[in-house]
Design an enzyme around this catalytic site. Structure first.
Site, mmCIF file in Angstrom:
data_model
loop_
_atom_site.group_PDB
_atom_site.id
_atom_site.type_symbol
_atom_site.label_atom_id
_atom_site.label_comp_id
_atom_site.label_asym_id
_atom_site.label_seq_id
_atom_site.Cartn_x
_atom_site.Cartn_y
_atom_site.Cartn_z
ATOM 1 N N ASP A 17 0.869 -1.173 0.000
ATOM 2 C CA ASP A 17 0.000 0.000 0.000
ATOM 3 C C ASP A 17 0.906 1.223 0.000
ATOM 4 O OD1 ASP A 17 -2.061 1.849 0.442
ATOM 5 O OD2 ASP A 17 -3.114 0.482 1.789
ATOM 6 N N GLU A 55 -6.611 3.961 -5.640
ATOM 7 C CA GLU A 55 -7.853 4.337 -4.953
ATOM 8 C C GLU A 55 -8.355 5.635 -5.571
ATOM 9 O OE1 GLU A 55 -9.397 5.166 -0.378
ATOM 10 O OE2 GLU A 55 -7.463 5.913 -1.032
ATOM 11 N N ASP A 114 -2.737 4.747 -2.573
ATOM 12 C CA ASP A 114 -3.674 5.468 -1.718
ATOM 13 C C ASP A 114 -4.114 6.789 -2.376
ATOM 14 O OD1 ASP A 114 -4.787 5.549 1.072
ATOM 15 O OD2 ASP A 114 -3.651 7.421 1.152
HETATM 16 C C1 GLC Z 1 -7.186 6.400 2.061
HETATM 17 C C2 GLC Z 1 -7.003 5.278 3.050
HETATM 18 C C3 GLC Z 1 -7.485 5.736 4.377
HETATM 19 C C4 GLC Z 1 -6.640 6.917 4.802
HETATM 20 C C5 GLC Z 1 -6.653 8.013 3.733
HETATM 21 C C6 GLC Z 1 -5.552 9.015 3.960
HETATM 22 O O1 GLC Z 1 -8.508 6.721 1.876
HETATM 23 O O2 GLC Z 1 -7.631 4.127 2.593
HETATM 24 O O3 GLC Z 1 -7.449 4.722 5.339
HETATM 25 O O4 GLC Z 1 -7.116 7.441 6.005
HETATM 26 O O5 GLC Z 1 -6.439 7.499 2.453
HETATM 27 O O6 GLC Z 1 -4.301 8.432 3.706
#
Ligand code: GLC
Ligand code: CA
Length: 544
Positions: A102, A245, A203
């Site tokens: 990640d 993401e 992320d």
């Molecule tokens: C993404 C992650 C989350 C985190 C955010 C900031 O959405 O999945 O868990 O808090 O990014 O890094």
């Protein structure tokens, strides 16, 4: 075992997400760790997954559970060390399981060396690694808000400037406009590839190309330029699997991200279906019943629009989402049936399925007194809404339904103390239902949710239609049945899922009455009567 030297191997893969803090503790400190994961690799091999998306284990002050990285190339002592990381990579690979790291590339921790240097002076070489604007104390450059509450700008007296952060103040945003930032990140990614990792989950990837002066966070104008550069510099050098993401993705953008030529990423996580059970214009905390027909149409649109032109990731759970069986299923009487039904609905589609730890056991949401929540987003929400005069009962209803901590309770391994997660005190309470819901019980029961997932995964390896078939939504307006076809030139698959505990009727399309039942959550799945939360996956060879 998949041949991972073949480009696009991940199209046949099923991946598993581990949230390390809550997976398996090995030394009794109550916090999951790398050694714990190594000990559970046999379990994952049994399930049949091809890779692990490992949520952050890097050195971090843990303000946001590791999504605030202080050193990308070091393991946080809480989780272990680099030697154990290498063992994990090697031991996983031996079982056909890739490690997918990640990567938090939008921001670092404020404790990262780059940021500490950046704060020293305006001409420090690292100053321009972050996003700074002039201003005067008490008067930020604009009124942008951070995702976890509060202003998106914080003042640093030493340089007399504001820095920009889309998340917590301890998560300063990196300045992707600076080519040196990009180069440093690519070098770091290449270093991880050398360590043997076979993919990356990126992320908040659609937020890297921010332009705060124009209030742009997601989908900035230079986003695809950066992604193509990163892909050419890193991803295309080996057959990596990459998933970004992207909360702001629509099918059109997703086709760019996941273009079949591999110029950007393998696929993205999009959240369209996950945002349907909230009031329009509100936040996730503003609850609403799931608009079922719209949900089906949304899945269908993504399936059709990406078919042959991109690639979907398939998921219902992750560490930021409540447990799906509590959310769209029934976590009481029909927990097992509805968990299997939801799995069938998702794993019948085209894309790469992701299983979030505990989903394969049908783990559920939890209700805790507010003091026991650990997630900063939940705690900020509670403070803000209570201060705004929202009744406690209403705030807690939102927390119970949507808190990220629902997914972060320790993995339930057995019915012993702390569910076998730790011999010490778990960092976050174990769900009291662990005596009934746990991996040991599930492994011993042929009819468990676990074995159902195992069969679904095995089917994906066996049937090309699951990987390649197109998608046709059936019974579009039916308020309870989610049915669809998948087709290639040779094979056809029919998936029928009933969302609810009322019995209902659904007449199978013509010619399907005697088709082979590949999988169902009820014995003797025949005819047009669908029992509570029933799911069937039917198969036939195509005749012309
Ligand atoms: C993404 C992650 C989350 C985190 C955010 C900031 O959405 O999945 O868990 O808090 O990014 O890094
Ligand atoms: Ca530990």
């Amino acid at each position: 075992m998949l041949d991972k030297t073949k480009p696009g191997w991940w199209r046949q893969a099923v991946l598993y997400q581990i949230y390390p803090k809550s997976f398996q503790d090995s030394n009794g400190d109550g916090i999951g760790d790398l050694e714990g994961i190594i000990r559970r690799l046999d379990y994952l091999e049994k399930l049949g997954v091809d890779g692990i998306w490992l949520s952050p284990v890097y050195a971090s002050p843990q303000v946001d559970n590791g999504y605030d990285v202080a050193d990308y190339c070091a393991i946080d002592p809480m989780f272990g060390d680099m030697e154990q990381m290498r063992t994990l990579i090697r031991e996983a690979r031996r079982r056909g399981i890739s490690i997918i790291m990640d990567m938090v590339l939008n921001h670092t921790s404020d404790q990262h060396r780059w940021f500490r240097e950046a704060c020293k002076s305006r001409d420090n070489p690292y100053h321009d690694y972050y996003v700074w604007r002039d201003g005067i104390p008490g008067q930020p450059p604009n009124d942008m808000r951070a995702t976890f509450g509060g202003a998106a700008w914080d003042w640093v007296p030493g340089v007399k400037q504001y820095y920009f952060h889309q998340f917590a103040p301890q998560q300063p945003d990196l300045n992707w406009e600076n080519p040196e930032v990009r180069r440093s990140l690519y070098d770091m990614l290449l270093w991880w590839v050398e360590q043997g990792v076979e993919g990356f989950r990126l992320d908040v990837m659609d937020q890297i190309a921010k332009e705060p002066d124009r209030y742009i966070t997601a989908n900035g104008p230079r986003l695809h330029e950066y992604l193509r550069e990163m892909s050419a510099s890193v991803f295309q050098k080996s057959c990596l699997v990459t998933v970004g993401e992207a909360w702001g993705a629509d099918p059109e953008r997703a086709r760019l991200y996941s273009a079949p030529d591999g110029s950007e990423l393998s696929m993205v996580f999009q959240f369209e279906q996950m945002e349907l059970d909230q009031q329009p214009g509100g936040e996730k905390w503003d609850l609403m019943d799931l608009p079922f027909v719209e949900m089906k149409r949304s899945f269908a649109r993504w399936q059709t629009e990406l078919h042959g032109r991109g690639w979907n990731s398939l998921f219902l759970d992750n560490h930021d989402l409540p447990r799906i069986v509590s959310r769209w299923g029934d976590d009481g009487k029909y927990r097992v049936q509805s968990a299997k039904m939801l799995a069938t609905m998702l794993h019948g589609m085209q894309g790469t399925p992701y299983i979030y730890q505990g989903e394969e056991l049908g783990m559920t949401n939890i209700r805790l007194p507010i003091e026991d929540y650990r997630d900063l987003e939940t705690l900020n929400l509670y403070r803000t809404r209570i201060a705004a005069g929202v009744p406690e009962r209403e705030v807690m209803a939102s927390v119970y339904a949507k808190s990220r901590d629902n997914a972060r309770t320790p993995m339930q391994w057995n019915d012993g103390p702390a569910a076998g997660f730790t011999t010490g005190t778990p960092w976050m309470p174990v769900n009291p239902n662990y005596r009934e819901i746990n991996a040991a019980a599930a492994l011993a029961d042929e009819n468990s949710v676990f074995h159902y997932y195992r069969r679904l995964i095995a089917l994906r390896k066996k049937l090309p239609v699951l990987v390649e078939g197109d998608f046709v939504l059936l019974a579009e307006d039916d308020p309870q049945i989610f049915a669809y076809l998948r087709r290639t030139g040779e094979e056809e698959l029919l998936v029928v899922c009933s969302f609810g505990e009322e019995q209902t009727r659904y007449a199978l399309p013509e010619g399907w009455e005697n088709a082979e039942v590949l999988l169902s959550n009820y014995p003797e799945a025949v005819g047009s009567l669908f029992r509570p939360w029933e799911a069937r996956m039917l198969y036939r060879k195509r005749t012309c």
